[in-house]
Enzyme design. Structure first.
Site, short mmCIF file in Angstrom:
data_model
loop_
_atom_site.label_atom_id
_atom_site.label_comp_id
_atom_site.label_asym_id
_atom_site.label_seq_id
_atom_site.Cartn_x
_atom_site.Cartn_y
_atom_site.Cartn_z
N HIS A 74 8.73 1.97 -2.35
CA HIS A 74 9.59 3.10 -1.96
C HIS A 74 10.44 2.75 -0.74
O HIS A 74 10.69 3.60 0.13
CB HIS A 74 8.75 4.35 -1.65
CG HIS A 74 7.99 4.89 -2.82
ND1 HIS A 74 8.46 5.91 -3.61
CD2 HIS A 74 6.79 4.53 -3.35
CE1 HIS A 74 7.57 6.16 -4.57
NE2 HIS A 74 6.55 5.34 -4.43
N ASN A 147 5.86 12.23 -6.87
CA ASN A 147 6.91 11.53 -7.61
C ASN A 147 7.64 12.53 -8.50
O ASN A 147 7.20 13.68 -8.64
CB ASN A 147 6.31 10.44 -8.51
CG ASN A 147 5.96 9.16 -7.73
OD1 ASN A 147 6.51 8.91 -6.67
ND2 ASN A 147 5.08 8.37 -8.28
FE1 HDD Z 1 2.38 5.52 -2.89
C1 HDD Z 1 4.69 5.12 -0.46
C2 HDD Z 1 4.14 8.20 -4.15
C3 HDD Z 1 0.18 5.75 -5.53
C4 HDD Z 1 0.43 3.19 -1.45
N1 HDD Z 1 4.09 6.46 -2.42
C5 HDD Z 1 4.90 6.15 -1.36
C6 HDD Z 1 6.00 7.06 -1.32
C7 HDD Z 1 5.85 7.92 -2.35
C8 HDD Z 1 4.64 7.55 -3.04
C9 HDD Z 1 6.76 9.06 -2.72
C10 HDD Z 1 7.13 7.01 -0.31
C11 HDD Z 1 6.87 7.89 0.86
C12 HDD Z 1 8.06 7.85 1.78
O1 HDD Z 1 9.12 8.34 1.38
O2 HDD Z 1 7.90 7.34 2.88
N2 HDD Z 1 2.25 6.68 -4.57
C13 HDD Z 1 3.00 7.79 -4.83
C14 HDD Z 1 2.42 8.50 -5.94
C15 HDD Z 1 1.32 7.81 -6.35
C16 HDD Z 1 1.20 6.67 -5.47
C17 HDD Z 1 2.96 9.80 -6.51
C18 HDD Z 1 0.35 8.11 -7.44
C19 HDD Z 1 0.06 9.30 -7.84
N3 HDD Z 1 0.65 4.62 -3.42
C20 HDD Z 1 -0.12 4.87 -4.53
C21 HDD Z 1 -1.33 4.08 -4.47
C22 HDD Z 1 -1.28 3.37 -3.30
C23 HDD Z 1 -0.02 3.71 -2.66
C24 HDD Z 1 -2.43 4.11 -5.50
C25 HDD Z 1 -2.25 2.40 -2.70
C26 HDD Z 1 -3.49 2.26 -3.03
N4 HDD Z 1 2.56 4.31 -1.28
C27 HDD Z 1 1.62 3.46 -0.84
C28 HDD Z 1 1.94 2.80 0.47
C29 HDD Z 1 3.33 3.46 0.80
C30 HDD Z 1 3.58 4.34 -0.40
C31 HDD Z 1 1.86 1.34 0.51
C32 HDD Z 1 4.48 2.52 1.14
C33 HDD Z 1 5.11 3.10 2.39
C34 HDD Z 1 4.24 4.17 2.80
O3 HDD Z 1 3.20 4.29 1.93
O4 HDD Z 1 4.38 4.86 3.79
O5 HDD Z 1 1.00 3.13 1.42
#
Ligand code: HDD
Length: 689
Positions: A74, A147
């Site tokens: 993202h 999402n």
């Molecule tokens: Fe995630 C970012 C949505 C599963 C780990 N995720 C991130 C963002 C969104 C989502 C919208 C951007 C937030 C922003 O604008 O800063 N992610 C989802 C959804 C998931 C999902 C709807 C499943 C239902 N994500 C998911 C899993 C993991 C992560 C299973 C890790 C085990 N996601 C992350 C992250 C991020 C992220 C690495 C990257 C930047 C941040 O978090 O701040 O931690």
């Protein structure tokens, strides 16, 4: 040059500066006023730079460290401020202060994003869109990090690094950027049948939205609402755009990315700045254990939905985005969403994806923002009192007073500091039993029934788009074995889907793979899964590209502008040159774009209103021909002025091609024209796929 008496006579470099008056006095970061921001301190007019020039060193030092790591997923996103208002209290199911009374409002910040691409990638990648909402409530920040697709690729967070590695650029070549159309992604997916449902959504037009404003959002997981007495109700969260749903077609997306890589962010920015404020209703699906147990799937499985037709949506609030950010870095780049941020009255369930996320989001902020004190950044700071004994750390900005930095303590009065209170966050008292084991429960085994339900719930046009998207993506996969494995999985979703994709790829239809659980073909269609059934009820918020030349009919142009204002649509004037045109009545009309910079893919509909001389010129212009051709091939409505035919014919279209979707335009027709645009596309136009 410093004279012997120590007074300065000015720098030689000043002779070469353009004087710019006004503005506050410029200083270094230490507050020292500076008199020259153009020239490094030199020894002699043409001599070496001097190390003692602290202003130069500080400036370059800061610049060298301006970047922070982009989000690992993202990375490309766009944020805006807003307000969330509760419209229907939920006091019966949750103790959250926010939901006690209709009319309560709280500030909000939303960041939309794509998943796979880097921070500088284009907006219209085929991808899932992030829909992350931070509500600054009176009881702390509630982050709903969702999402625009209500299911996820994997059932367990332990697979997330593999999923993300697979979809991002391949590690040996470093490409492709911002797309899943490559071997590694489909190789991974082909071995993960649980991903099939989400790939159906990803191959649908949901993954190429026309605008952030025209997308739904989903909290995905099942959460809990809790009353003060500890009574739990399951809840799923949905954001419903008041603007209706809308997507683009794939060929259009590809061209938009070249014409305006910032298409989505520009759209949101322009809408908010112009006062056309986007709104979403927050709706909840509420259900209890008994209902949960009645489903054929597990409510803890994030690859499943609960159809809206089964558990109806209850609208409880409205989110309005009303303010663009002042600074993209300070706000959008530094905003730190954490799924763990829930407020009293909201709690998690045992969804294994959610549980893993609750670790990942907090953890990632340290890597990105560099300090455990990221909560002090203005965009992340709660807008309610904060009181704890967390101390020190990099970039600490608090200056706590008094002797106590621990609890319990025996200090008195103000020295004592905060104490935990009873009326605070309540953890659901979940009964837990069983052996610790690494297993995927049987209740998570059905990977295809809902994928099939999604497919049969689409209109025929949407089904074809899904077929085309799989065909396109798999055509970019070099290893035919991967294609075969994916199509074999699709065989469990729907016979037509698998066959049409196999035909499109020019390969024999493989046998369907062995599913882990029997596939149900008795699930009812869920019309709410289709985008086309949820289109807008007017052309409001949409954009008309109006192609004009010198001599265009002034009456029609102003009639169109008036009619657009009445329905709340925008008209962009496209002209041969950016300097604008002289209309039939001699008045000048300023242009928003020149034709070579504004292909019709940037608009929801177009109107072509040249003068007869202008039409003859446009007929020679490749950009004008593409303008018409693309609009036609993308099923868009094309309004035609009396003199437009030469341009249309130059684009290879004949009178026969011009159906009722290409109405001829006169000043009297302008209102009717906008009414006719409401369906947005003329899907039954005979365009070869
Ligand atoms: Fe995630 C970012 C949505 C599963 C780990 N995720 C991130 C963002 C969104 C989502 C919208 C951007 C937030 C922003 O604008 O800063 N992610 C989802 C959804 C998931 C999902 C709807 C499943 C239902 N994500 C998911 C899993 C993991 C992560 C299973 C890790 C085990 N996601 C992350 C992250 C991020 C992220 C690495 C990257 C930047 C941040 O978090 O701040 O931690």
């Amino acid at each position: 040059m410093v004279p012997k008496d120590g007074t300065t006579t000015g720098n030689a470099g000043e002779l070469h500066q353009h004087p710019v008056d006004g503005g506050a006095a410029m200083t270094t970061a230490q507050g020292i006023p500076i008199r020259d921001n153009q020239n490094t301190l030199r020894a002699g007019d043409r001599g070496p730079a001097m190390l003692q020039d602290f202003a130069m060193r500080e400036k370059i030092f800061h610049f060298d460290h301006e970047r922070i790591p982009e989000r690992v997923v993202h990375a490309r996103g766009y944020g805006a401020h807003g307000t969330f208002e509760v419209t229907d209290a939920l006091a019966d199911v949750t103790m959250a202060e926010l939901f006690q009374q209709a009319g309560t409002t709280v500030p909000a910040f939303v960041r939309f994003s794509t998943v796979a691409g880097s921070k500088g990638s284009f907006d219209l990648a085929r991808d899932v869109r992030g829909f992350a909402v931070k509500l600054y409530t009176s009881q702390g920040n509630w982050d709903l990090v969702g999402n625009n697709i209500p299911v996820f690729f994997i059932q367990d967070a332990i697979k997330f690094p593999d999923l993300v590695h697979a979809v991002k650029e391949e590690p040996d070549t470093g490409f492709p950027q911002a797309q899943s159309a490559h071997d590694n992604f489909w190789d991974f997916v082909s071995f993960m049948p649980e991903s099939t449902h989400m790939t159906l959504w990803q191959m649908s037009d949901r993954a190429i939205p026309r605008s952030f404003r025209f997308m739904e959002g989903f909290g995905v997981h099942t959460f809990r609402f809790l009353t003060a007495e500890g009574k739990s109700t399951f809840v799923k969260f949905h954001w419903k755009p008041k603007q209706g749903l809308q997507s683009v077609v794939w060929n259009e997306a590809v061209k938009i990315n070249g014409a305006d890589p910032d298409f989505h962010r520009r759209d949101l920015n322009e809408a908010i700045v112009s006062g056309d404020l986007p709104q979403w209703d927050l709706a909840v699906q509420l259900f209890d254990d008994e209902v949960a147990d009645s489903f054929e799937f597990d409510i803890l499985d994030p690859t499943k939905i609960i159809p809206e037709e089964v558990v109806p949506l209850r609208v409880v609030g409205t989110l309005t985005l009303d303010r663009v950010v002042d600074n993209d870095f300070a706000e959008t780049e530094q905003v730190a969403f954490c799924t763990q941020n829930v407020v009293p009255g909201i709690d998690f369930t045992n969804d294994p994806l959610l549980q893993g996320r609750n670790f990942s989001y907090l953890d990632t902020q340290l890597s990105r923002l560099g300090s455990t004190n990221f909560t002090k950044l203005p965009i992340n700071a709660p807008k309610c009192p904060v009181a704890h004994f967390q101390r020190d750390g990099h970039m600490q900005t608090d200056v706590p007073k008094g002797p106590a930095n621990y609890e319990p303590n025996g200090h008195q009065g103000a020295d004592r500091g905060p104490r935990p209170q009873q009326a605070s966050f309540l953890d659901f008292a979940a009964p837990v039993q069983g052996d610790t084991r690494r297993i995927r429960p049987e209740s998570f085994a059905d990977h295809y029934s809902q994928a099939r339900q999604f497919f049969i719930s689409q209109t025929p046009v949407e089904q074809l788009h899904i077929v085309d998207a799989y065909t396109f993506e798999l055509s970019k996969v070099k290893n035919p074995v991967i294609r075969e494995r994916v199509v074999a999985n699709l065989g469990n979703v729907h016979e037509d889907l698998a066959r049409l994709v196999a035909d499109g790829l020019g390969m024999p239809l493989p046998d369907a793979s062995e599913p882990f659980a029997p596939v149900r073909d008795d699930l009812a269609e869920s019309p709410s899964l289709s985008i086309l059934r949820k289109g807008p009820d007017s052309f409001a918020g949409r954009k008309l590209g109006l192609l004009v030349t010198d001599g265009s009919d002034a009456d029609i142009v102003s009639a169109i502008q008036d009619a657009a204002a009445k329905v709340g649509a925008t008209v962009k004037i496209v002209a041969p040159v950016i300097g604008g045109v002289k209309l039939s009545d001699g008045s000048r009309l300023a242009a928003d774009e020149m034709i070579k910079g504004a292909p019709s893919v940037l608009f929801d509909a177009v109107a072509i209103l040249p003068s007869s001389d202008g039409a003859a010129e446009l007929a020679k212009d490749p950009a004008a021909k593409d303008f018409v051709n693309d609009a036609y091939n993308h099923y868009k409505f094309i309004g035609l002025g009396a003199e437009a035919m030469p341009v249309v014919e130059a684009a290879g279209l004949t009178q026969d091609d011009l159906d009722e979707a290409c109405p001829s335009l006169s000043a009297a027709d302008a209102d009717a024209f906008f009414a006719a645009l409401t369906p947005l596309r003329k899907w039954d136009r005979p365009v070869a796929r």
